[in-house]
Design a protein around this motif. Sequence first.
Motif, PDB file in Angstrom:
ATOM      1  N   SER A   1       0.840  -1.248  -0.054  1.00  0.00           N
ATOM      2  CA  SER A   1      -0.227   0.080   0.013  1.00  0.00           C
ATOM      3  C   SER A   1       1.000   1.342   0.031  1.00  0.00           C
ATOM      4  CB  SER A   1      -0.723   0.055   1.218  1.00  0.00           C
ATOM      5  OG  SER A   1      -0.222   0.305   2.499  1.00  0.00           O
ATOM      6  N   ASP A   2       0.220   2.454  -0.096  1.00  0.00           N
ATOM      7  CA  ASP A   2       1.058   3.645  -0.128  1.00  0.00           C
ATOM      8  C   ASP A   2       1.431   4.165   1.053  1.00  0.00           C
ATOM      9  OD1 ASP A   2       0.360   3.220  -2.800  1.00  0.00           O
ATOM     10  OD2 ASP A   2      -0.901   5.141  -3.146  1.00  0.00           O
ATOM     11  N   LEU A   3       0.731   3.493   2.218  1.00  0.00           N
ATOM     12  CA  LEU A   3       1.275   3.906   3.553  1.00  0.00           C
ATOM     13  C   LEU A   3       2.789   3.461   3.681  1.00  0.00           C
ATOM     14  CD1 LEU A   3      -0.520   5.001   5.964  1.00  0.00           C
ATOM     15  CD2 LEU A   3      -0.586   2.587   6.820  1.00  0.00           C
ATOM     16  N   GLY A   4       3.174   2.573   3.327  1.00  0.00           N
ATOM     17  CA  GLY A   4       4.677   2.316   3.158  1.00  0.00           C
ATOM     18  C   GLY A   4       5.301   1.986   4.518  1.00  0.00           C
ATOM     19  N   LEU A   5       4.459   1.027   5.473  1.00  0.00           N
ATOM     20  CA  LEU A   5       5.271   0.904   6.819  1.00  0.00           C
ATOM     21  C   LEU A   5       6.308  -0.072   6.443  1.00  0.00           C
ATOM     22  CD1 LEU A   5       2.269   1.058   9.448  1.00  0.00           C
ATOM     23  CD2 LEU A   5       4.074   2.652   8.771  1.00  0.00           C
ATOM     24  N   ALA A   6       7.441  -0.070   7.335  1.00  0.00           N
ATOM     25  CA  ALA A   6       8.412  -0.943   7.184  1.00  0.00           C
ATOM     26  C   ALA A   6       7.827  -2.285   7.845  1.00  0.00           C
ATOM     27  CB  ALA A   6       9.436  -0.557   7.935  1.00  0.00           C
ATOM     28  N   GLU A   7       8.691  -3.448   7.651  1.00  0.00           N
ATOM     29  CA  GLU A   7       8.424  -4.762   8.256  1.00  0.00           C
ATOM     30  C   GLU A   7       8.059  -4.541   9.625  1.00  0.00           C
ATOM     31  OE1 GLU A   7       7.486  -7.438   6.107  1.00  0.00           O
ATOM     32  OE2 GLU A   7       7.385  -5.616   4.781  1.00  0.00           O
ATOM     33  N   GLU A   8       9.028  -3.892  10.277  1.00  0.00           N
ATOM     34  CA  GLU A   8       9.059  -3.681  11.712  1.00  0.00           C
ATOM     35  C   GLU A   8       9.653  -2.302  12.126  1.00  0.00           C
ATOM     36  OE1 GLU A   8      12.675  -5.766  13.864  1.00  0.00           O
ATOM     37  OE2 GLU A   8      12.166  -7.182  12.237  1.00  0.00           O
ATOM     38  N   GLY A   9       8.925  -1.817  13.301  1.00  0.00           N
ATOM     39  CA  GLY A   9       9.616  -0.323  13.595  1.00  0.00           C
ATOM     40  C   GLY A   9       9.445  -0.317  15.069  1.00  0.00           C
ATOM     41  N   ASP A  10      10.005   1.223  15.534  1.00  0.00           N
ATOM     42  CA  ASP A  10       9.767   1.092  17.108  1.00  0.00           C
ATOM     43  C   ASP A  10       8.598   2.044  17.403  1.00  0.00           C
ATOM     44  OD1 ASP A  10      12.501   0.214  17.201  1.00  0.00           O
ATOM     45  OD2 ASP A  10      13.417   1.913  16.930  1.00  0.00           O
ATOM     46  N   ASP A  11       7.897   2.614  16.529  1.00  0.00           N
ATOM     47  CA  ASP A  11       6.808   3.595  16.747  1.00  0.00           C
ATOM     48  C   ASP A  11       5.379   3.351  15.870  1.00  0.00           C
ATOM     49  OD1 ASP A  11       5.110   5.585  17.842  1.00  0.00           O
ATOM     50  OD2 ASP A  11       6.394   7.292  17.460  1.00  0.00           O
ATOM     51  N   PHE A  12       4.757   2.512  16.393  1.00  0.00           N
ATOM     52  CA  PHE A  12       3.737   2.112  15.230  1.00  0.00           C
ATOM     53  C   PHE A  12       2.392   3.267  15.171  1.00  0.00           C
ATOM     54  CE2 PHE A  12      -0.562   0.359  14.843  1.00  0.00           C
ATOM     55  CZ  PHE A  12      -0.540  -0.094  13.504  1.00  0.00           C
ATOM     56  N   PHE A  13       2.196   4.013  16.171  1.00  0.00           N
ATOM     57  CA  PHE A  13       1.110   4.874  16.129  1.00  0.00           C
ATOM     58  C   PHE A  13       1.799   6.148  15.306  1.00  0.00           C
ATOM     59  CE2 PHE A  13      -0.458   2.242  19.348  1.00  0.00           C
ATOM     60  CZ  PHE A  13      -1.789   2.287  19.108  1.00  0.00           C
ATOM     61  N   GLY A  14       3.099   6.631  15.930  1.00  0.00           N
ATOM     62  CA  GLY A  14       3.696   7.587  15.299  1.00  0.00           C
ATOM     63  C   GLY A  14       4.057   7.539  13.628  1.00  0.00           C
ATOM     64  N   GLU A  15       4.446   6.165  13.287  1.00  0.00           N
ATOM     65  CA  GLU A  15       4.742   5.946  11.955  1.00  0.00           C
ATOM     66  C   GLU A  15       3.623   6.028  11.044  1.00  0.00           C
ATOM     67  OE1 GLU A  15       7.428   5.230  10.266  1.00  0.00           O
ATOM     68  OE2 GLU A  15       8.461   6.267  12.132  1.00  0.00           O
ATOM     69  N   VAL A  16       2.271   5.568  11.670  1.00  0.00           N
ATOM     70  CA  VAL A  16       0.946   5.496  11.080  1.00  0.00           C
ATOM     71  C   VAL A  16       0.615   6.967  10.704  1.00  0.00           C
ATOM     72  CG1 VAL A  16      -1.159   4.727  10.951  1.00  0.00           C
ATOM     73  CG2 VAL A  16       0.287   3.028  11.444  1.00  0.00           C
ATOM     74  N   ILE A  17       0.584   7.620  11.833  1.00  0.00           N
ATOM     75  CA  ILE A  17      -0.015   9.122  11.695  1.00  0.00           C
ATOM     76  C   ILE A  17       1.045   9.927  10.490  1.00  0.00           C
ATOM     77  CG2 ILE A  17      -0.072  11.357  12.997  1.00  0.00           C
ATOM     78  CD1 ILE A  17      -0.908   9.394  15.383  1.00  0.00           C
ATOM     79  N   LYS A  18       2.371   9.733  10.893  1.00  0.00           N
ATOM     80  CA  LYS A  18       3.256  10.485   9.769  1.00  0.00           C
ATOM     81  C   LYS A  18       2.909  10.310   8.399  1.00  0.00           C
ATOM     82  CE  LYS A  18       7.515   9.127   9.874  1.00  0.00           C
ATOM     83  NZ  LYS A  18       8.986   9.116  10.306  1.00  0.00           N
TER      84      LYS A  18
END
Length: 852
Positions: free
Chosen positions: A593-610
């Motif tokens: 998807s265009d959201l482009g979240l990495a396979e893993e990360g340190d700040d789920f809510f911050g990354e989604v909002i950003k």
Amino acid sequence: MFSAAEDKKRLEQYFIDNIDKAIANEWIKAYHQPLIRAASGLVSDEEAFARWEDPDGSYYTASEFVPALEKEKITYKLDLYMVERVLKKMKDQSKHGLFIVPESVNLSSSSFHNCDMVKEILKRIDASGIPRSKLSVELSEKAIASDPDFMKEQVDNLRQEGVKVWLDSYGNGYSSLLLLLKIQFDLLKIDKKFVDQIGKNENGQIILTELIRTAMAIGLDTVAEGVENKMQADFLMEIGCTKLQGYYFIEPISLAQIIERNKNGIQIGFENPEEVEYFDIVGKVNLYDLSFPKDDDSTLNKYFDTMPMAIFEMDSTKATLVRSNKSYREFMATNFPTHKPVKEYMYDAFKSRPGQYSFNAVRQCALDGKRVILDDRLKDGRILHLLINRIAVNPVTGAAAVSLVILSIDDSVVKAGLNYNYIARALSEDYINLYMVNMDDDTFTEYKADGINRDISFNKHGDNFFDIYRDEFEYEMMPEDKEQLNKVFTKENVIDNLKKEGVYSIFTKVVIDKVPTYVNIKMVQIRGDGNYIIVGINNVDKQIKTREALEKAKEEKIIYSRLGALSEDYIYIFTVDPSTSKYKKYNPSNTTSDLGLAEEGDDFFGEVIKKASKGIYEEDVEFFLTSFTKENVFKQIETKGLYENHHRLKISGVPIYVVMRANLVNEDGHDKLIVGIFNIDNKVKKDREYAENLYAAESKANIDELTGVKNKNAYSETVATLNELIERGSMTPFAIAVFDINGLKEVNDTQGHQAGDEFIKKGRDMICRFFKHSPVYRIGGDEFVVIVQGYDFLNIDSIMTKIHKHNVKNKLKGDIVVAAGCSKYAGDPSIATVFERADKEMYDNKNELKQI
């Protein structure tokens, strides 16, 4: 002999002269009428009534002697005396082992003007040792309206000191809703005249329902006064009135009678103070809140159409039906005609029968408080869609109140086959254990199909799956079986067989409950990103003894194909650490998807909002960001049992409809947030297309193209519906008005049909102007009909008079004239009879207008 006026004056003077003596000698008695809490059937409060009983046997009610005391401005003597009597009664009652409930004393407004009532009341309560919360002050609308500003100050002072204040006889004509904005009360007593409308006047019932709903919305308890029969009591309980009072339950009685009735076992029980909050919450649920009114005025009686809803109290052994609405009772009678209505359902008796899954889900909801939306299959194959929600838990008994709403019942699956919920349960029912194994690092997650519904639930995480299950297998095994399993159950063997067959099955025996039992260890590759397999251990002891191994292998291959198909609706699954917001992403659909979240990360809510502005459709971004905060997600999970957000996710710039759902699971004593993104694009678009086409078709079929009002087809449908209501005996008041536009033929002949069309529209405008609250139908070239209802019906005589005056005026100035006739429904056998009377009156009016 004295006249009636003189007798009244002499009696008033007697009350004034003897009030002190009556108080000193206790000629004035206190009688106590209970308020019954709807949710418990127990006495939640009482109201004290004063009665003057002379030594000669004469007695007088408060309504007879209080007005005389008010004229003399000495009501404070009576009011303070009644406070003392109620406090003494409470102390005496407690000596007999009865719970003490709050009791109200009616006070006159004049008492506050002639002494410091607040100070005097508090002094008496504190001296008695009774908690201030046990005495309530009851003030009438009339008393408040006499001096709102002064009385607001008195009410505020009482409430600040811990004394509750009730507003009595609300709706009696002395004030309005604005009074509730000005002064804060604790309880609203609804006047008896509204209760009297139940079963007699639909509009009255609607007003009563809205009064109660408004009171609850601003935090007020509600009491309905003057309840006289079961129908009134049932209706009030259904719409969420928390407390009921009236002769249907009991008249005002003395303390001596209360004690005697309790001794004889006929006294209505008093509430345990520790259960008050529980019953208060359960009683305030309005069983008509989940209603979906249609955009269709073809019937006059749709307000109380609602989803079937019931509330059950669940304890350790049984379910007790507490309340249900009319729709629920009708639903049960229609769909389960052989079922006899009962109050209690014993758990042990509710096994191996249709509805067992739903029944168990209600039990589970009572235990864990998680809201559930589920499908269940009935005996005839239809699918029942249910919403189950825990309302409250009784702190004394531990029982839980659970609401059950029947969202829909679907018979389309009888022909189509299985639904998702049913397939998932059927596939998991016989599994002992299920594992999801990462074939890259051998880590695994274990699930167990346990619980009263055999639902799949998380059990634990682990490492080195193949080593553990070769050397430290969970189940005891015979040596020969263990040796054989170790040979075939290797990582290399699993990979090789999955590549060749797509599914790999191993049959062996384990010891369960000290009995050697055949099991099948089955493995299947999970589609999507990542190298994962599902491993299931299935008890096949019965099947292995009746089927050949080859047939069983073929059967399991088909089952695993279905199991793999169940993941196709998922776009992403995230696991999030609630404390750190670290996350991992799983992509079973292999979608980017265009959201482009990495396979893993340190700040789920911050990354989604950003990244929301890039990955979420622009029209949905603001709404999504308002809802999707860490605090809001966890708050919704806590209060509703599930977080849910509908929006459009962009994939290569194209928005698709998705739903995000999130919930908490506990893994190894630590909470973990599971977030799933589901693709619902096809369903949403099909639903919208269907709704739009249906609305367009209905509108086209029922709207007159020239005038824009309803057409003859719509009128025929309305007549059929009204005739059904008449036949059932449930028709509400209405009238039929018939209209004919004079002179249309002459306009068509002299000016043309285009001018005639404008002439018809002008006639339509006149009719619609007079009937703003009722449906208008064009049933012929120049003929119109109105089904007169609601506000228009209440004013029909005035409206018809205004129409006649308008016609006379237009006739004299050469403007359009519309002949009119009207007839009210009077218990007629059909709509045709009412129409004929109205039609005749219209023709009489037409002839009358010609003479002008």
